[in-house]
Design a protein around this motif. Structure first.
Motif, PDB file in Angstrom:
ATOM      1  N   TYR A 168       0.836  -1.197   0.000  1.00 34.71           N
ATOM      2  CA  TYR A 168       0.000   0.000   0.000  1.00 34.71           C
ATOM      3  C   TYR A 168       0.873   1.249   0.000  1.00 34.71           C
ATOM      4  CZ  TYR A 168      -3.065   3.709   1.471  1.00 34.71           C
ATOM      5  OH  TYR A 168      -3.741   4.897   1.532  1.00 34.71           O
ATOM      6  N   ALA A 169       0.511   2.179  -0.818  1.00 37.53           N
ATOM      7  CA  ALA A 169       1.211   3.464  -0.848  1.00 37.53           C
ATOM      8  C   ALA A 169       0.168   4.571  -0.939  1.00 37.53           C
ATOM      9  CB  ALA A 169       2.154   3.532  -2.033  1.00 37.53           C
ATOM     10  N   GLU A 170       0.474   5.690  -0.308  1.00 42.21           N
ATOM     11  CA  GLU A 170      -0.413   6.844  -0.437  1.00 42.21           C
ATOM     12  C   GLU A 170      -0.449   7.266  -1.896  1.00 42.21           C
ATOM     13  OE1 GLU A 170       0.485  10.148   2.021  1.00 42.21           O
ATOM     14  OE2 GLU A 170       0.530   8.965   3.844  1.00 42.21           O
ATOM     15  N   PRO A 171      -1.525   7.936  -2.294  1.00 43.13           N
ATOM     16  CA  PRO A 171      -1.556   8.422  -3.682  1.00 43.13           C
ATOM     17  C   PRO A 171      -0.418   9.406  -3.943  1.00 43.13           C
ATOM     18  CG  PRO A 171      -3.718   8.642  -2.634  1.00 43.13           C
ATOM     19  CD  PRO A 171      -2.749   8.245  -1.566  1.00 43.13           C
ATOM     20  N   ASP A 172       0.134   9.333  -5.145  1.00 42.55           N
ATOM     21  CA  ASP A 172       1.081  10.354  -5.570  1.00 42.55           C
ATOM     22  C   ASP A 172       0.306  11.661  -5.671  1.00 42.55           C
ATOM     23  OD1 ASP A 172       2.750   8.191  -5.844  1.00 42.55           O
ATOM     24  OD2 ASP A 172       3.226   8.558  -7.945  1.00 42.55           O
ATOM     25  N   ARG A 173       1.032  12.777  -5.686  1.00 40.72           N
ATOM     26  CA  ARG A 173       0.375  14.087  -5.805  1.00 40.72           C
ATOM     27  C   ARG A 173       1.089  14.919  -6.855  1.00 40.72           C
ATOM     28  NH1 ARG A 173       1.148  16.801  -0.650  1.00 40.72           N
ATOM     29  NH2 ARG A 173       2.861  15.357  -0.422  1.00 40.72           N
ATOM     30  N   ILE A 174       0.294  15.621  -7.621  1.00 40.08           N
ATOM     31  CA  ILE A 174       0.802  16.664  -8.498  1.00 40.08           C
ATOM     32  C   ILE A 174       0.205  17.954  -7.968  1.00 40.08           C
ATOM     33  CG2 ILE A 174       0.664  17.690 -10.803  1.00 40.08           C
ATOM     34  CD1 ILE A 174       0.779  14.835 -11.926  1.00 40.08           C
ATOM     35  N   LEU A 175       1.078  18.863  -7.568  1.00 40.77           N
ATOM     36  CA  LEU A 175       0.654  20.148  -7.016  1.00 40.77           C
ATOM     37  C   LEU A 175       0.932  21.237  -8.040  1.00 40.77           C
ATOM     38  CD1 LEU A 175       2.275  19.671  -3.500  1.00 40.77           C
ATOM     39  CD2 LEU A 175      -0.067  19.120  -4.181  1.00 40.77           C
ATOM     40  N   ILE A 176      -0.069  22.049  -8.314  1.00 42.90           N
ATOM     41  CA  ILE A 176       0.058  23.181  -9.228  1.00 42.90           C
ATOM     42  C   ILE A 176      -0.105  24.435  -8.378  1.00 42.90           C
ATOM     43  CG2 ILE A 176      -0.833  24.290 -11.310  1.00 42.90           C
ATOM     44  CD1 ILE A 176       0.328  21.428 -11.756  1.00 42.90           C
ATOM     45  N   PHE A 177       0.893  25.314  -8.408  1.00 42.91           N
ATOM     46  CA  PHE A 177       0.933  26.468  -7.509  1.00 42.91           C
ATOM     47  C   PHE A 177       0.379  27.724  -8.188  1.00 42.91           C
ATOM     48  CE2 PHE A 177       4.415  23.670  -5.967  1.00 42.91           C
ATOM     49  CZ  PHE A 177       3.772  23.265  -4.804  1.00 42.91           C
ATOM     50  N   ARG A 178      -0.757  28.151  -7.706  1.00 39.37           N
ATOM     51  CA  ARG A 178      -1.495  29.270  -8.300  1.00 39.37           C
ATOM     52  C   ARG A 178      -0.739  30.603  -8.204  1.00 39.37           C
ATOM     53  NH1 ARG A 178      -6.523  31.964  -5.764  1.00 39.37           N
ATOM     54  NH2 ARG A 178      -7.352  33.151  -7.501  1.00 39.37           N
ATOM     55  N   GLY A 179      -0.171  30.907  -7.053  1.00 37.96           N
ATOM     56  CA  GLY A 179       0.499  32.183  -6.850  1.00 37.96           C
ATOM     57  C   GLY A 179       1.649  32.424  -7.806  1.00 37.96           C
ATOM     58  N   PRO A 180       2.643  31.524  -7.848  1.00 35.95           N
ATOM     59  CA  PRO A 180       3.777  31.744  -8.740  1.00 35.95           C
ATOM     60  C   PRO A 180       3.377  31.801 -10.222  1.00 35.95           C
ATOM     61  CG  PRO A 180       4.325  30.076  -7.118  1.00 35.95           C
ATOM     62  CD  PRO A 180       2.864  30.367  -6.968  1.00 35.95           C
ATOM     63  N   LEU A 181       2.435  30.971 -10.627  1.00 33.39           N
ATOM     64  CA  LEU A 181       1.993  31.001 -12.019  1.00 33.39           C
ATOM     65  C   LEU A 181       1.301  32.318 -12.350  1.00 33.39           C
ATOM     66  CD1 LEU A 181       0.881  27.301 -12.314  1.00 33.39           C
ATOM     67  CD2 LEU A 181       2.469  28.438 -13.877  1.00 33.39           C
ATOM     68  N   SER A 182       0.484  32.810 -11.422  1.00 30.80           N
ATOM     69  CA  SER A 182      -0.214  34.082 -11.645  1.00 30.80           C
ATOM     70  C   SER A 182       0.767  35.249 -11.713  1.00 30.80           C
ATOM     71  CB  SER A 182      -1.229  34.333 -10.527  1.00 30.80           C
ATOM     72  OG  SER A 182      -2.233  33.335 -10.546  1.00 30.80           O
ATOM     73  N   ARG A 183       1.819  35.196 -10.910  1.00 27.81           N
ATOM     74  CA  ARG A 183       2.822  36.263 -10.918  1.00 27.81           C
ATOM     75  C   ARG A 183       3.705  36.212 -12.161  1.00 27.81           C
ATOM     76  NH1 ARG A 183       2.536  34.869  -5.464  1.00 27.81           N
ATOM     77  NH2 ARG A 183       4.373  33.519  -5.560  1.00 27.81           N
ATOM     78  N   LEU A 184       3.905  35.042 -12.712  1.00 25.10           N
ATOM     79  CA  LEU A 184       4.732  34.865 -13.900  1.00 25.10           C
ATOM     80  C   LEU A 184       4.050  35.382 -15.163  1.00 25.10           C
ATOM     81  CD1 LEU A 184       7.184  33.406 -15.365  1.00 25.10           C
ATOM     82  CD2 LEU A 184       5.655  31.435 -15.522  1.00 25.10           C
ATOM     83  N   ALA A 185       2.756  35.205 -15.237  1.00 20.80           N
ATOM     84  CA  ALA A 185       2.021  35.482 -16.474  1.00 20.80           C
ATOM     85  C   ALA A 185       1.896  36.975 -16.768  1.00 20.80           C
ATOM     86  CB  ALA A 185       0.636  34.850 -16.386  1.00 20.80           C
ATOM     87  N   VAL A 186       1.946  37.290 -18.053  1.00 17.85           N
ATOM     88  CA  VAL A 186       1.795  38.682 -18.485  1.00 17.85           C
ATOM     89  C   VAL A 186       0.351  39.003 -18.880  1.00 17.85           C
ATOM     90  CG1 VAL A 186       4.185  38.924 -19.212  1.00 17.85           C
ATOM     91  CG2 VAL A 186       2.486  38.136 -20.862  1.00 17.85           C
ATOM     92  N   ASP A 187      -0.417  37.966 -19.226  1.00 17.95           N
ATOM     93  CA  ASP A 187      -1.843  38.147 -19.520  1.00 17.95           C
ATOM     94  C   ASP A 187      -2.547  36.804 -19.319  1.00 17.95           C
ATOM     95  OD1 ASP A 187      -1.442  36.612 -21.897  1.00 17.95           O
ATOM     96  OD2 ASP A 187      -1.141  38.421 -23.088  1.00 17.95           O
ATOM     97  N   ARG A 188      -3.849  36.813 -19.461  1.00 18.88           N
ATOM     98  CA  ARG A 188      -4.646  35.607 -19.186  1.00 18.88           C
ATOM     99  C   ARG A 188      -4.249  34.445 -20.105  1.00 18.88           C
ATOM    100  NH1 ARG A 188      -9.370  34.938 -16.461  1.00 18.88           N
ATOM    101  NH2 ARG A 188     -10.594  33.122 -17.030  1.00 18.88           N
ATOM    102  N   GLU A 189      -4.051  34.733 -21.380  1.00 16.26           N
ATOM    103  CA  GLU A 189      -3.671  33.692 -22.339  1.00 16.26           C
ATOM    104  C   GLU A 189      -2.335  33.062 -21.947  1.00 16.26           C
ATOM    105  OE1 GLU A 189      -2.295  33.601 -26.954  1.00 16.26           O
ATOM    106  OE2 GLU A 189      -4.103  34.761 -26.503  1.00 16.26           O
ATOM    107  N   HIS A 190      -1.395  33.893 -21.527  1.00 12.14           N
ATOM    108  CA  HIS A 190      -0.092  33.393 -21.080  1.00 12.14           C
ATOM    109  C   HIS A 190      -0.256  32.525 -19.833  1.00 12.14           C
ATOM    110  CE1 HIS A 190       4.108  34.184 -19.308  1.00 12.14           C
ATOM    111  NE2 HIS A 190       4.232  33.252 -20.224  1.00 12.14           N
ATOM    112  N   LEU A 191      -1.114  32.935 -18.908  1.00 11.57           N
ATOM    113  CA  LEU A 191      -1.345  32.150 -17.693  1.00 11.57           C
ATOM    114  C   LEU A 191      -1.917  30.779 -18.031  1.00 11.57           C
ATOM    115  CD1 LEU A 191      -1.423  31.709 -14.673  1.00 11.57           C
ATOM    116  CD2 LEU A 191      -3.549  33.054 -14.582  1.00 11.57           C
ATOM    117  N   VAL A 192      -2.908  30.736 -18.900  1.00 17.11           N
ATOM    118  CA  VAL A 192      -3.503  29.449 -19.295  1.00 17.11           C
ATOM    119  C   VAL A 192      -2.442  28.563 -19.944  1.00 17.11           C
ATOM    120  CG1 VAL A 192      -5.183  28.375 -20.855  1.00 17.11           C
ATOM    121  CG2 VAL A 192      -5.855  30.345 -19.454  1.00 17.11           C
TER     122      VAL A 192
END
Length: 117
Positions: A65-89
């Motif tokens: 038995y193993a715990e589920p793996d996790r993929i974490l997507i970090f909203r803050g850093p991605l939002s700060r990186l993007a220059v516009d909505r299309e870039h963020l997506v």
């Protein structure tokens, strides 16, 4: 910084997952992995996303038995990186694909070559 509600951000993550080829989507669904949106990475970490678990190419039926793996997507850093909505997506999609690549055992160098840097 691009402002996007949490729901819109999660929808963009879902859209990235929906864009996966059927075979890959099926493998991800069967891989015992939870895909989560977090606001920020752990303190002191400069990350857009993070895969936590045992890559599929390293798993064994003898692990028990193993715990589920996790993929974490970090909203803050991605939002700060993007220059516009299309870039963020776009960056959300690239980050989701990058972390799924780690699930399949692909290293950072190869992911960058594939354009999933």
């Amino acid at each position: 910084m691009v402002r996007m509600s949490r729901r819109e951000f999660e929808d963009a993550v879902d859209d990235a997952l929906d864009s996966l080829p059927d075979e890959v989507a099926r493998a991800v669904a069967e891989a015992n992995v939870a895909i989560l949106v977090e606001e920020e990475p752990p303190a002191g970490e400069d990350l857009l996303g993070l895969y936590v678990g045992i890559p599929l190419d390293e798993r064994s039926v003898f692990q028990g038995y193993a715990e589920p793996d996790r993929i974490l997507i970090f909203r803050g850093p991605l939002s700060r990186l993007a220059v516009d909505r299309e870039h963020l997506v776009h960056e959300i999609r690239v980050t989701v694909l990058h972390e799924i690549g780690h699930l399949f055992g692909i290293d950072d160098a190869r992911l960058h070559e594939l354009g999933w840097g």
